[in-house]
Design an enzyme around this catalytic site. Structure first.
Site, mmCIF file in Angstrom:
data_model
loop_
_atom_site.group_PDB
_atom_site.id
_atom_site.type_symbol
_atom_site.label_atom_id
_atom_site.label_comp_id
_atom_site.label_asym_id
_atom_site.label_seq_id
_atom_site.Cartn_x
_atom_site.Cartn_y
_atom_site.Cartn_z
ATOM 1 N N MET A 1 10.565 -17.583 -55.502
ATOM 2 C CA MET A 1 10.057 -16.881 -54.320
ATOM 3 C C MET A 1 10.057 -17.765 -53.078
ATOM 4 S SD MET A 1 6.874 -14.903 -56.132
ATOM 5 C CE MET A 1 6.360 -16.255 -57.160
ATOM 6 N N LYS B 1 8.998 -2.014 -56.219
ATOM 7 C CA LYS B 1 9.723 -1.319 -55.154
ATOM 8 C C LYS B 1 11.146 -0.998 -55.586
ATOM 9 C CE LYS B 1 7.904 -3.670 -51.657
ATOM 10 N NZ LYS B 1 7.944 -4.745 -50.740
ATOM 11 N N ASP C 1 8.610 -3.605 -63.840
ATOM 12 C CA ASP C 1 8.744 -4.235 -62.529
ATOM 13 C C ASP C 1 10.182 -4.119 -62.050
ATOM 14 O OD1 ASP C 1 6.170 -4.935 -62.311
ATOM 15 O OD2 ASP C 1 6.437 -7.094 -62.599
HETATM 16 N N1 SAH Z 1 8.345 -13.943 -64.089
HETATM 17 C C1 SAH Z 1 9.590 -14.228 -63.418
HETATM 18 C C2 SAH Z 1 9.370 -14.707 -62.008
HETATM 19 C C3 SAH Z 1 8.782 -13.663 -61.113
HETATM 20 S S1 SAH Z 1 8.558 -14.222 -59.491
HETATM 21 C C4 SAH Z 1 10.395 -15.240 -64.243
HETATM 22 O O1 SAH Z 1 9.856 -15.815 -65.203
HETATM 23 O O2 SAH Z 1 11.562 -15.429 -63.961
HETATM 24 C C5 SAH Z 1 9.989 -13.549 -58.702
HETATM 25 C C6 SAH Z 1 10.938 -14.653 -58.350
HETATM 26 O O3 SAH Z 1 11.655 -15.057 -59.501
HETATM 27 C C7 SAH Z 1 12.004 -14.279 -57.355
HETATM 28 O O4 SAH Z 1 11.547 -14.339 -56.037
HETATM 29 C C8 SAH Z 1 13.033 -15.345 -57.630
HETATM 30 O O5 SAH Z 1 12.669 -16.553 -57.066
HETATM 31 C C9 SAH Z 1 12.927 -15.484 -59.120
HETATM 32 N N2 SAH Z 1 13.919 -14.642 -59.819
HETATM 33 C C10 SAH Z 1 13.684 -13.612 -60.631
HETATM 34 N N3 SAH Z 1 14.847 -13.118 -61.122
HETATM 35 C C11 SAH Z 1 15.821 -13.894 -60.615
HETATM 36 C C12 SAH Z 1 17.233 -13.928 -60.752
HETATM 37 N N4 SAH Z 1 17.867 -13.048 -61.533
HETATM 38 N N5 SAH Z 1 17.928 -14.866 -60.088
HETATM 39 C C13 SAH Z 1 17.304 -15.776 -59.311
HETATM 40 N N6 SAH Z 1 15.966 -15.785 -59.145
HETATM 41 C C14 SAH Z 1 15.236 -14.859 -59.784
#
Ligand code: SAH
Length: 501
Positions: free
Chosen positions: A168, A50, A28
């Site tokens: 998100m 993307k 991803d």
């Molecule tokens: N599975 C992931 C979440 C995926 S949903 C997890 O456990 O972290 C995608 C969302 O995760 C993004 O829109 C954002 O809100 C958050 N996210 C993922 N990476 C991030 C980062 N490095 N810093 C801040 N938010 C992040």
């Protein structure tokens, strides 16, 4: 498998071990690409998310891809940002594969809502301030008819001192804060937004329920970000200042050393918070004919001294010993002279050997001069494991002092075919802060490989390892910002730090 939130060092040991076994990685966009370094050479990487040049695979296409490769007998790593089961569809994919008889193993990861706040100095729970933490998606499936998110309950939890973490949510920051306020949460409740958490471009905005939208917008913060609501978001660092105070945080630095040599410089810069892009201009390859090297190493006992002037030579020596079925004991009778810290370290690391002689300055000239001063080299036999393009200085000086020197090509330096695309993407976006050069040839190759694109890095600051490299850079039309003093990797890092300070 969870890749962690961004910083590749936040992947688990289990994740690294799984990657080592991977034939295929389906990645991803938010999953750290740096982790792919742990995968074997033959690995096939499929980008599911993307990114420039790739289109997004639909969930059906992802499922089908995973199944296809697994059913062909390949070990597939499904690499997801953060944790695969926190807003990651991990369980849906697992169920799809399980239904087709494919064995699925879960490797959890460090999730963004815990890690991003932590790197911003915000603990998501706190013995006196927050006894609950709730993970919420701010962007529900638009196809879902009814919202599952009960803002009244969330407002209540937060009012009782709980922490709310929205994933998100950036597209709906105003609606989220309005909903919470509308359900009675105090407008003065602290809120923080952490974008690109745990990555060198991490940025944080702090405010309250009433003003965070304006503050985050003013700061230009957007996805991906975690929105943290609750008293903990108002803590100033909570004793965890480390990450955002790193001196090179947010700086992007290009390292032009070879793959084999880049790691030391890379590690030092990353420890200080910089993002490093490797753009090697030369590659190290074995000599076209390795028979002379094998013979020299096999018969090393005939010599009085073995000369090593680079870590590449040490690597070639180590590999040749391996190929001959020998080990360091084969070198017991020959004395070893090594030039340069890196060579010395490689010698200890690779072969467990301490050099008999190292010069006080890091050059072939110094090695020759000091060796001749300290030891009677007349009629002594030397074998010099060198690069195909090594300069003559060392050999000439030893020969003038009455020694015989057998020169053996231990490795070749070949110019790479091109610089990585990633470099030009980032150059185009004007996001490069520093170019670093650790040899004249790397400057020359860089300029040649860049061609017309060299204009894209015109204004970028340049750091060099020493006077010879600087001279070449200036000759080729670059202006040198800083020069290492002393001419070592540590000196180079120090020079950049000073210029940034
Ligand atoms: N599975 C992931 C979440 C995926 S949903 C997890 O456990 O972290 C995608 C969302 O995760 C993004 O829109 C954002 O809100 C958050 N996210 C993922 N990476 C991030 C980062 N490095 N810093 C801040 N938010 C992040």
């Amino acid at each position: 498998m969870g890749a962690g939130p961004g910083d590749a060092k936040l992947a688990t040991l289990a994740a690294v071990e799984a990657l080592r076994q991977a034939d295929v990685v389906v990645r991803d966009a938010l999953a750290s690409a740096a982790l792919l370094d742990h995968a074997p050479k033959h690995v096939r990487v499929i980008e599911a998310g993307k990114r420039a040049g790739h289109h997004t695979l639909s969930q059906d296409e992802i499922n089908a891809t995973l199944a296809e490769h697994a059913l062909a007998g390949r070990t597939v790593v499904r690499l997801k940002g953060g944790d695969p089961f926190v807003f990651g569809r991990g369980s849906e994919e697992a169920a799809y594969l399980d239904a087709r008889g494919i064995e699925v193993v879960a490797i959890p990861g460090v999730t963004a809502a815990v890690a991003a706040p932590a790197y911003a100095g915000i603990p998501v729970t706190h013995r006196h301030l927050a006894s609950t933490v709730t993970f919420i998606t701010g962007h529900e499936d638009p196809d879902k008819a009814d919202t599952l998110i009960d803002y009244a309950s969330l407002a209540q939890l937060a009012a009782a001192g709980g922490t709310l973490c929205f994933y998100m949510g950036m597209g709906r920051l105003k609606q989220i804060t309005d909903e919470l306020a509308g359900h009675g949460l105090d407008a003065a409740t602290p809120v923080a937004v952490v974008q690109w958490g745990t990555l060198p471009h991490q940025r944080t905005a702090r405010g309250t329920l009433s003003d965070i939208t304006t503050r985050a917008n003013d700061a230009g913060l957007a996805a991906p970000a975690i929105i943290v609501v609750g008293q903990v978001a108002g803590l100033e660092g909570a004793g965890m200042h480390g990450f955002e105070q790193q001196p090179l945080l947010g700086k992007t630095i290009v390292v032009t050393r070879t793959r084999q040599q880049a790691s030391g410089l890379r590690r030092q810069l990353e420890t200080l918070g910089a993002a490093v892009i490797e753009a090697p201009t030369i590659a190290i390859e074995p000599p076209e004919d390795d028979a002379p090297l094998r013979e020299a190493v096999e018969g090393v006992g005939r010599y009085d001294w073995l000369l090593l002037t680079s870590e590449n030579a040490v690597a070639a020596l180590g590999e040749t010993l391996d190929a001959l079925g020998r080990d360091a004991r084969h070198l017991a009778a020959v004395r070893i002279a090594a030039v340069g810290e890196a060579t010395d370290e490689a010698l200890r690391g690779r072969l467990g050997i301490a050099a008999d002689f190292t010069p006080t300055a890091f050059s072939a000239e110094a090695l020759a001069r000091e060796l001749v001063e300290a030891h009677d080299v007349k009629h002594k036999r030397f074998v010099y494991l060198k690069a195909d393009i090594a300069r003559r200085t060392l050999v000439d000086a030893l020969a003038a002092a009455g020694a015989t020197v057998d020169e053996v090509d231990a490795y070749r330096t070949v110019k790479v075919a091109s610089l990585p695309d990633e470099l030009w993407e980032i150059a185009q976006a004007q996001r490069i802060d520093w170019l670093t050069f650790t040899s004249s040839s790397s400057v020359r190759n860089f300029v040649e490989l860049a061609g017309e694109k060299v204009d894209l890095v015109r204004g970028v600051r340049v750091a060099t390892i020493g006077p010879r490299t600087s001279e070449t850079a200036v000759e080729l039309g670059m202006s040198v910002t800083v020069e290492a003093e002393p001419s070592t990797i540590a000196g180079l890092v120090e020079a950049i730090l000073k210029a940034c300070g």
